[in-house]
Design an enzyme around this catalytic site. Structure first.
Site, PDB file in Angstrom:
ATOM      1  N   ASP A  20       0.760  -1.095   0.046  1.00  0.00           N
ATOM      2  CA  ASP A  20      -0.006   0.064  -0.029  1.00  0.00           C
ATOM      3  C   ASP A  20       0.855   1.276  -0.117  1.00  0.00           C
ATOM      4  OD1 ASP A  20       0.667  -0.261   2.764  1.00  0.00           O
ATOM      5  OD2 ASP A  20      -1.407  -0.271   3.326  1.00  0.00           O
ATOM      6  N   GLY A 105      -3.205  -6.842  18.238  1.00  0.00           N
ATOM      7  CA  GLY A 105      -1.840  -7.544  17.819  1.00  0.00           C
ATOM      8  C   GLY A 105      -2.048  -8.863  17.084  1.00  0.00           C
ATOM      9  N   ALA A 106      -2.951  -8.728  16.527  1.00  0.00           N
ATOM     10  CA  ALA A 106      -3.245 -10.218  15.768  1.00  0.00           C
ATOM     11  C   ALA A 106      -3.125  -9.806  14.168  1.00  0.00           C
ATOM     12  CB  ALA A 106      -4.528 -10.850  15.901  1.00  0.00           C
ATOM     13  N   SER A 109      -6.025  -5.200  12.515  1.00  0.00           N
ATOM     14  CA  SER A 109      -6.154  -3.833  12.096  1.00  0.00           C
ATOM     15  C   SER A 109      -7.256  -3.367  13.338  1.00  0.00           C
ATOM     16  CB  SER A 109      -6.724  -3.464  10.912  1.00  0.00           C
ATOM     17  OG  SER A 109      -5.443  -3.249  10.227  1.00  0.00           O
ATOM     18  N   ASP A 155      -5.702  -0.629   5.862  1.00  0.00           N
ATOM     19  CA  ASP A 155      -6.563  -0.868   6.877  1.00  0.00           C
ATOM     20  C   ASP A 155      -7.679  -0.211   6.904  1.00  0.00           C
ATOM     21  OD1 ASP A 155      -4.213  -2.541   7.264  1.00  0.00           O
ATOM     22  OD2 ASP A 155      -3.579  -1.065   9.213  1.00  0.00           O
TER      23      ASP A 155
HETATM   24  C1  GLA Z   1      -0.012  -2.891   8.442  1.00  0.00           C
HETATM   25  C2  GLA Z   1      -0.297  -1.418   7.890  1.00  0.00           C
HETATM   26  C3  GLA Z   1      -0.929  -1.478   6.507  1.00  0.00           C
HETATM   27  C4  GLA Z   1      -0.057  -2.527   5.646  1.00  0.00           C
HETATM   28  C5  GLA Z   1       0.049  -3.839   6.286  1.00  0.00           C
HETATM   29  C6  GLA Z   1       0.896  -4.576   5.499  1.00  0.00           C
HETATM   30  O1  GLA Z   1      -1.351  -3.569   8.539  1.00  0.00           O
HETATM   31  O2  GLA Z   1      -1.210  -0.767   8.898  1.00  0.00           O
HETATM   32  O3  GLA Z   1      -0.760  -0.167   6.056  1.00  0.00           O
HETATM   33  O4  GLA Z   1       1.108  -1.737   5.077  1.00  0.00           O
HETATM   34  O5  GLA Z   1       0.697  -3.440   7.374  1.00  0.00           O
HETATM   35  O6  GLA Z   1       0.367  -4.900   4.144  1.00  0.00           O
END
Ligand code: GLA
Length: 365
Positions: A20, A105-106, A109, A155
């Site tokens: 992203d 922490g899993a 998000s 996320d």
């Molecule tokens: C975390 C970040 C996202 C993305 C992912 C990996 O979730 O918050 O923005 O970069 O890692 O794809």
């Protein structure tokens, strides 16, 4: 005094790891676990925040919204307040209480869900109309600028744009968002390794730096601009570590595009193979896996009814997502638990996930 509540789901990343912030493409889905922010407006100029998920109550004057060193969970909602203020929206005093069931922490998000739920609550309390993509972006900025994690848009966009039984395809260059039906007869199993990496934030930001360095060395603004062929041509002249980081991002973009085709033709087998390849690239090229995650993927791979498995989210700990035949999902989860417990002595948590609607569905309804 107005009262309102807003809900936003967590998300699971299916493919497109760390793409992203490289202006790449991502496939993800909103999950049936989320965060609710309930609150009401106040007559004075104070924000008060409390959470069922963490101790402490925070009281902050509206005119002095700054990061909290102790109650760090409060920085996600406060960051959203600051962004709305910066955009010129009038936010009055309010109190809010946070609750929810996204495991922290899993790699699911919980932080984005908290930001988006807060934005939803404040929009309702203050009658604000903000386009869904703008909501996702202001929540991302809250995380980047107030919390200090330089994450991309994945996320928050998935939490906003998710749709039941669909995956979200997000192009972080054009900011195009589409939803694609998830293949029928298949399900996603999420397993939490229980490994919480204390260095997650610094390692995440370090990977971002390395990707930017690789892009500079390759003469592009972002790794999105590199094709697999161009990367191979430049291999000899590129620092080997930067080559591996770039190979992960370039490969992930390719895997997302292939998976979109496979989704459209209902080829779950192909999607599963791409998920295994993604994990292998995380392990070898991006080095954002952890032994526990590798173990979980290996275990999943040995179980009948599993099509693919990989780490999900930032990595360095967190959890895995596994694509399974729907009717075997509960059984697969139990087998992963048992085998992991046998090998590591730890019992991982996890659940069979239902792909759910994102927050915008309720804003428009
Ligand atoms: C975390 C970040 C996202 C993305 C992912 C990996 O979730 O918050 O923005 O970069 O890692 O794809």
């Amino acid at each position: 005094m107005r009262s309102a509540s807003a809900y936003a789901p967590g998300r699971v990343e299916l493919l497109g790891n760390h793409t992203d912030y490289n202006r790449g493409v991502v496939l993800a889905a909103a999950i049936d676990r989320g965060i609710t922010a309930r609150g009401s407006s106040r007559k004075d100029e104070l924000i008060t925040l409390a959470s069922d998920l963490a101790p402490g109550r925070v009281e902050v004057p509206l005119a002095d919204v700054r990061p909290q060193p102790t109650e760090r969970w409060a920085n996600y909602p406060l960051g959203v307040v600051q962004q709305l203020q910066r955009l010129g929206y009038h936010i009055g005093g309010f109190e809010a209480r946070i609750s929810g069931d996204v495991p922290a922490g899993a790699g699911l998000s919980s932080s984005a869900a908290l930001e988006v739920a807060t934005a939803g609550l404040l929009m309702k309390l203050h009658g604000l109309q903000i386009a869904p993509l703008e909501v996702a972006k202001l929540c991302q900025r809250a995380e980047n600028e107030f919390v200090g994690v330089r994450s991309g848009l994945l996320d928050q966009a998935t939490s906003v744009f998710g749709r039941a039984d669909h995956v979200v395809y997000l192009d972080c260059n054009s900011e195009d968002v589409r939803t694609i039906p998830f293949p029928r007869g298949f399900a996603l199993v999420i397993v939490e390794s229980g490994v919480k990496h204390s260095l997650l934030q610094s390692q995440y930001n370090a990977r971002r730096e390395e990707c930017a360095a690789a892009a500079r060395a390759l003469g592009v603004a972002a790794l999105r601009g590199v094709t697999p062929e161009a990367l191979e041509r430049a291999r000899e002249s590129l620092d080997p570590l930067l080559y591996r980081r770039a190979a992960h991002i370039v490969g992930e973009n390719e895997r997302v595009w292939r998976a979109v085709d496979a989704m459209q033709s209902g080829d779950a087998q192909a999607i599963g193979a791409l998920m295994y390849a993604s994990h292998e690239s995380s392990r070898v090229n991006f080095e954002n896996s952890a032994p526990e995650l590798d173990q979980l993927v290996l275990i999943a791979q040995s179980i009948a009814g599993v099509l693919g498995s990989r780490l999900t989210g930032g990595g360095f700990g967190g959890g895995t997502v596994t694509l399974v035949e729907a009717q075997r999902a509960a059984e697969v989860l139990e087998q992963i638990w048992n085998q992991y417990a046998l090998r590591s002595g730890e019992t991982p948590a996890g659940f069979v996930c239902r792909i759910a609607d994102g927050a915008a569905v309720s804003w428009s309804g």
